[in-house]
Design a protein around this motif. Structure first.
Motif, PDB file in Angstrom:
ATOM      1  N   LEU A  63     -94.393 -11.098 -44.220  1.00  0.00           N
ATOM      2  CA  LEU A  63     -95.610 -11.795 -43.807  1.00  0.00           C
ATOM      3  C   LEU A  63     -96.098 -12.712 -44.919  1.00  0.00           C
ATOM      4  O   LEU A  63     -96.516 -13.848 -44.673  1.00  0.00           O
ATOM      5  N   ALA A  64     -96.017 -12.194 -46.157  1.00  0.00           N
ATOM      6  CA  ALA A  64     -96.459 -13.012 -47.287  1.00  0.00           C
ATOM      7  C   ALA A  64     -95.581 -14.260 -47.411  1.00  0.00           C
ATOM      8  O   ALA A  64     -96.084 -15.366 -47.596  1.00  0.00           O
ATOM      9  N   THR A  65     -94.273 -14.074 -47.282  1.00  0.00           N
ATOM     10  CA  THR A  65     -93.367 -15.227 -47.353  1.00  0.00           C
ATOM     11  C   THR A  65     -93.714 -16.234 -46.264  1.00  0.00           C
ATOM     12  O   THR A  65     -93.786 -17.440 -46.516  1.00  0.00           O
ATOM     13  N   THR A  66     -93.936 -15.702 -45.063  1.00  0.00           N
ATOM     14  CA  THR A  66     -94.290 -16.594 -43.954  1.00  0.00           C
ATOM     15  C   THR A  66     -95.563 -17.364 -44.261  1.00  0.00           C
ATOM     16  O   THR A  66     -95.635 -18.577 -44.068  1.00  0.00           O
ATOM     17  N   ALA A  67     -96.565 -16.658 -44.779  1.00  0.00           N
ATOM     18  CA  ALA A  67     -97.839 -17.310 -45.073  1.00  0.00           C
ATOM     19  C   ALA A  67     -97.646 -18.400 -46.134  1.00  0.00           C
ATOM     20  O   ALA A  67     -98.133 -19.519 -45.978  1.00  0.00           O
ATOM     21  N   VAL A  68     -96.905 -18.066 -47.188  1.00  0.00           N
ATOM     22  CA  VAL A  68     -96.717 -19.038 -48.270  1.00  0.00           C
ATOM     23  C   VAL A  68     -96.008 -20.279 -47.742  1.00  0.00           C
ATOM     24  O   VAL A  68     -96.459 -21.411 -47.959  1.00  0.00           O
ATOM     25  N   PHE A  69     -94.915 -20.055 -47.023  1.00  0.00           N
ATOM     26  CA  PHE A  69     -94.144 -21.217 -46.573  1.00  0.00           C
ATOM     27  C   PHE A  69     -94.866 -22.006 -45.480  1.00  0.00           C
ATOM     28  O   PHE A  69     -94.764 -23.223 -45.427  1.00  0.00           O
ATOM     29  N   THR A  70     -95.607 -21.300 -44.625  1.00  0.00           N
ATOM     30  CA  THR A  70     -96.377 -22.029 -43.625  1.00  0.00           C
ATOM     31  C   THR A  70     -97.410 -22.912 -44.311  1.00  0.00           C
ATOM     32  O   THR A  70     -97.604 -24.063 -43.953  1.00  0.00           O
ATOM     33  N   PHE A  71     -98.047 -22.333 -45.318  1.00  0.00           N
ATOM     34  CA  PHE A  71     -99.055 -23.117 -46.024  1.00  0.00           C
ATOM     35  C   PHE A  71     -98.414 -24.356 -46.656  1.00  0.00           C
ATOM     36  O   PHE A  71     -98.876 -25.477 -46.472  1.00  0.00           O
ATOM     37  N   ILE A  72     -97.338 -24.136 -47.396  1.00  0.00           N
ATOM     38  CA  ILE A  72     -96.707 -25.273 -48.093  1.00  0.00           C
ATOM     39  C   ILE A  72     -96.216 -26.316 -47.090  1.00  0.00           C
ATOM     40  O   ILE A  72     -96.455 -27.512 -47.252  1.00  0.00           O
ATOM     41  N   ASN A  73     -95.553 -25.857 -46.026  1.00  0.00           N
ATOM     42  CA  ASN A  73     -95.035 -26.799 -45.024  1.00  0.00           C
ATOM     43  C   ASN A  73     -96.153 -27.589 -44.356  1.00  0.00           C
ATOM     44  O   ASN A  73     -96.048 -28.793 -44.181  1.00  0.00           O
ATOM     45  N   THR A  74     -97.214 -26.874 -43.963  1.00  0.00           N
ATOM     46  CA  THR A  74     -98.297 -27.542 -43.243  1.00  0.00           C
ATOM     47  C   THR A  74     -99.063 -28.473 -44.174  1.00  0.00           C
ATOM     48  O   THR A  74     -99.401 -29.588 -43.815  1.00  0.00           O
ATOM     49  N   TYR A  75     -99.318 -28.005 -45.386  1.00  0.00           N
ATOM     50  CA  TYR A  75    -100.081 -28.803 -46.341  1.00  0.00           C
ATOM     51  C   TYR A  75     -99.314 -30.085 -46.701  1.00  0.00           C
ATOM     52  O   TYR A  75     -99.895 -31.141 -46.910  1.00  0.00           O
ATOM     53  N   ASN A  76     -97.987 -29.965 -46.783  1.00  0.00           N
ATOM     54  CA  ASN A  76     -97.181 -31.133 -47.156  1.00  0.00           C
ATOM     55  C   ASN A  76     -96.759 -31.993 -45.972  1.00  0.00           C
ATOM     56  O   ASN A  76     -96.206 -33.065 -46.163  1.00  0.00           O
ATOM     57  N   ASP A  77     -96.969 -31.489 -44.772  1.00  0.00           N
ATOM     58  CA  ASP A  77     -96.465 -32.190 -43.591  1.00  0.00           C
ATOM     59  C   ASP A  77     -97.151 -33.544 -43.466  1.00  0.00           C
ATOM     60  O   ASP A  77     -98.357 -33.629 -43.289  1.00  0.00           O
TER      61      ASP A  77
END
Lengths: 298, 450
Positions: free
Chosen positions: A216-230
């Motif tokens: 879940l933590a990995t998902t949260a981190v990568f979702t954040f990075i992907n969305t923030y950088n999208d």
């Protein structure tokens, strides 16, 4: 005798000293090399930091690495993009989208993953394969049909196209990640819960979800990075300037078509915009380690 | 009251628009009183950096103040994403009502289901094109002959050079050629200037790869660049072009090929011109201000100026010219037309708006506004020069008619072909063949897609 000399304590001590010096020298050399490599890798970042802190006209004019004139002007002028628009608006927009995307992915992907990992239903493998093939579908193929679809239901120029799909478990990569993780959890835990009369929901919520923390933590981190950088989907779906997000706004400092660019403001704002990603990563790294530590009982 | 009964409600905005447009066109400097008749909201999109965004925002605010019932939503992006977004929007028929457009991209979008033909609105006076030179207005036409764009800023092409180097050469006895000089005289001038330059400096950027320089070459030799989606220039013209630059390169008048490929694509800060390592190059004159600002810090004391491209052997001028303007989306509902038309008139004709914009995206298209800007003591010296040269030679320009994706295709294929010559991997003749077949192939492909 030669052997007597070997046991000479002074000679031994000097030998040890020599070895220690050699080792020290080797370590020093290695560290110097690593620091030099780090310097090369960080050079662009450090150059950007110094550029953000020097007057705009000196960014390319001055030869020295360290600025002679220091200023924070780039930060104030950069923050105020133009008119009444400031980066406050862009950060608020970005964070709202990120928070909803994370929430959506955590809830929807973990539920889908639980179903694929632990439940038995018809056509499960076919559906699983179908889900995996969506990873292989390039974004460019989906772009226009998706745009037209969201346009027809009136969602363009709202954040809905960016967050609603996350609540429908559309990020197959994260589902796959969690499925693999859940499969590694001992099934005895769940069986014990079944004996205690736990329902599917209770098993998912009370047993599986807490143990899936690292995924879940990995998902949260990568979702954040992907969305923030999208950049691209935010560019096409959020057209009004008031709805713009950080990555889209950052592109508005430069004009490659021959107009005037403001590199000072750009560097200052890029520097500020790195903050949340770095902060989120550092904060959630602890969570990641904690999650892995709870795995120790296996 | 009686008047409004006479004219239906639907007519009122249109009449108001024409009246205001007329007022604006005839009385320069007049501030229009608040017009409460005009109602509605429209979307306006443009590209640009922070400076242009700020200016555009001020103009929109001014417009909204004068028309309290109107609101304009701002949609702006950086150059490349701007076109990507517009393309996606057009696929969903969701393009903004007012779209900033450019002649080099117009052909890609110029069809009646994407942009609205504007001839009727110009004919009945709803759109005011007074003072816009005919050649500039014509550049807003699509391949089907319809007018799709009202130009507001004109860009043209010229050479940029270091004034101090020209003066030093003149002192050493190298006379400046007087315009109109032809290509051979220009090459001879470069050869003569070379020995007067400092060690390591070159007299010219190697423009063999530059489409902006190739176009005036073709046109000054009496040929067209394109005819619809077909190449209109001859193989001989290409061979002569390559030979022209090869001769100069081999004599050391231009830089070596490895410097050539990055000299104009790199930042101005790193170019030979800015660093006093080069005498002439081909940057668009609208960059004069930003180039001078950078030169002031990189090579203090140097002045950069602009000069026209050489003319052909028989004196034919080959200068290209293009325009940025505003188009109306074909999907724009009829009740919004008066607002869009009024906005376009305001942006292109209003003196206050022109003062704010300061020809930020090309020399302001309306002649009287351009003259006023050149005569205004507050206008930057580089901007004045930019406008002056346009007024001197703009009339003789011959705008290229671009097919879909024409500019990108020319840029890509010419660069590749001449690089191969300069690096010695292709003969001039083979490179000319490769260039022409590659270019035609790309044009065909783009034409079949549009």
């Amino acid at each position: 005798m030669a052997t007597a000399k070997t046991y000479d304590p002074e000679a031994l001590a000097s030998q040890r000293r020599q070895r220690r010096n050699a080792r020290l020298l080797r370590h020093l050399g290695l560290h110097a090399l690593l620091i030099a490599l780090l310097g090369i890798m960080l050079y662009p970042v450090i150059w950007m930091i110094f550029s953000a802190l020097r007057p705009e006209q000196e960014i390319f004019g001055e030869m020295g690495f360290i600025p002679t004139n220091w200023t924070l002007e780039n930060f104030t002028s950069g923050w105020q993009l133009y008119g009444d628009l400031t980066f406050t608006t862009f950060y608020v927009n970005s964070f709202i989208i990120c928070a909803l995307a994370i929430l959506g992915n955590l809830i929807a992907c973990s539920m889908a993953a639980y179903a694929f990992a632990r439940l038995n239903f018809r056509l499960k493998w076919l559906l699983f394969a179908a889900m995996l093939t969506t990873i292989m579908l390039p974004i460019h193929v989906q772009l226009i049909p998706q745009y037209i679809f969201f346009l027809n239901i009136g969602w363009v120029n709202t954040i809905l196209p960016l967050v609603v799909p996350k609540f429908l478990a559309t990020d197959a990569f994260f589902i796959f990640l969690m499925v693999q993780f859940m499969r590694s959890l001992p099934s005895e835990l769940e069986q014990a819960a079944v004996v205690d009369g736990a329902s599917y929901w209770q098993r998912y919520w009370r047993i599986i979800l807490p143990l899936t923390m690292p995924a879940l933590a990995t998902t949260a981190v990568f979702t954040f990075i992907n969305t923030y950088n999208d950049f691209f989907s935010q560019l096409i779906y959020l057209t009004d300037t008031d709805a713009m997000t950080v990555p889209v706004a950052l592109r508005l400092f430069l004009d490659p078509s021959g107009g005037q660019s403001s590199f000072g403001g750009l560097f200052a704002m890029v520097l500020v915009s790195i903050g949340p990603v770095l902060g989120f990563f550092i904060a959630s790294q602890r969570l990641l380690t904690k999650g892995i530590a709870t795995q120790g009982f296996k | 009251m009686q008047k409004s009964r006479l004219f239906g409600a639907a007519m009122r905005p249109a009449i108001a628009t024409s009246v205001i447009a007329l007022t604006l066109a005839t009385v320069p400097g007049t501030t229009v009183a608040q017009d409460s008749d005009l109602q509605g909201d429209i979307r306006f999109s443009w590209w640009g950096g922070q400076v242009r965004n700020d200016k555009t925002d001020q103009i929109i605010q001014l417009f909204e103040e004068q028309h309290p019932g109107v609101s304009i939503s701002r949609e702006n992006a950086d150059w490349e994403p701007y076109w990507q977004r517009l393309t996606i929007q057009t696929t969903g028929n969701n393009q903004p009502c007012a779209i900033t457009m450019q002649t080099r991209w117009l052909a890609t979008y110029a069809s009646e289901d994407i942009l609205m033909p504007l001839d009727d609105m110009v004919a009945d006076g709803t759109l005011n094109v007074e003072g816009i030179p005919e050649a500039v207005l014509e550049s807003g036409r699509g391949p089907d002959g319809n007018l799709y764009m009202i130009p507001h800023g004109v860009f043209y092409f010229a050479l940029m050079y270091n004034e101090q180097m020209a003066e030093a050469a003149a002192e050493a006895g190298v006379e400046r050629p007087e315009y109109p000089y032809n290509w051979d005289q220009f090459a001879q001038y470069l050869r003569d200037v070379l020995p007067t330059l400092e060690e390591g400096a070159v007299a010219s950027h190697n423009m063999g790869i530059e489409p902006d320089a190739f176009i005036p070459w073709v046109q000054s030799h009496g040929e067209d660049v394109f005819d619809g989606s077909e190449i209109a220039f001859s193989r001989d013209t290409v061979i002569e072009w390559f030979n022209y630059w090869e001769a100069l390169r081999q004599e050391g008048v231009t830089e070596p090929p490895e410097v050539m490929i990055e000299d104009n694509s790199a930042l101005i800060e790193q170019s030979n011109l800015a660093n006093a390592r080069g005498f002439v190059t081909n940057r668009p004159p609208n960059q004069l201000g930003s180039v001078q600002t950078i030169v002031d810090t990189v090579s203090p004391g140097a002045t950069i100026d602009i000069m026209p491209y050489p003319v052909g052997p028989d004196g034919t001028v080959g200068m290209d010219l293009g325009a940025n303007g505003i188009a109306i989306g074909a999907n724009c509902p009829e009740e919004k037309w008066p607002v869009v038309a009024e906005w376009i008139n305001f942006f292109t004709q209003n003196p206050e708006a022109a003062d704010i914009y300061e020809s930020d995206n090309g020399v302001v298209a309306v002649d009287s506004l351009a003259t006023a800007q050149a005569e205004n003591p507050d206008t930057q010296a580089t901007q004045v020069r930019h406008i002056e040269l346009y007024q001197e030679v703009g009339e003789t320009a011959n705008p290229v008619f671009w097919p879909p994706s024409g500019y990108q295709a020319l840029d890509d294929t010419l660069g590749r072909a001449y690089e191969a010559v300069a690096f010695g991997s292709l003969s001039v003749e083979d490179a000319a063949d490769q260039f022409m077949s590659d270019l035609q192939q790309q044009l065909d492909q783009a034409a079949s897609q549009s």
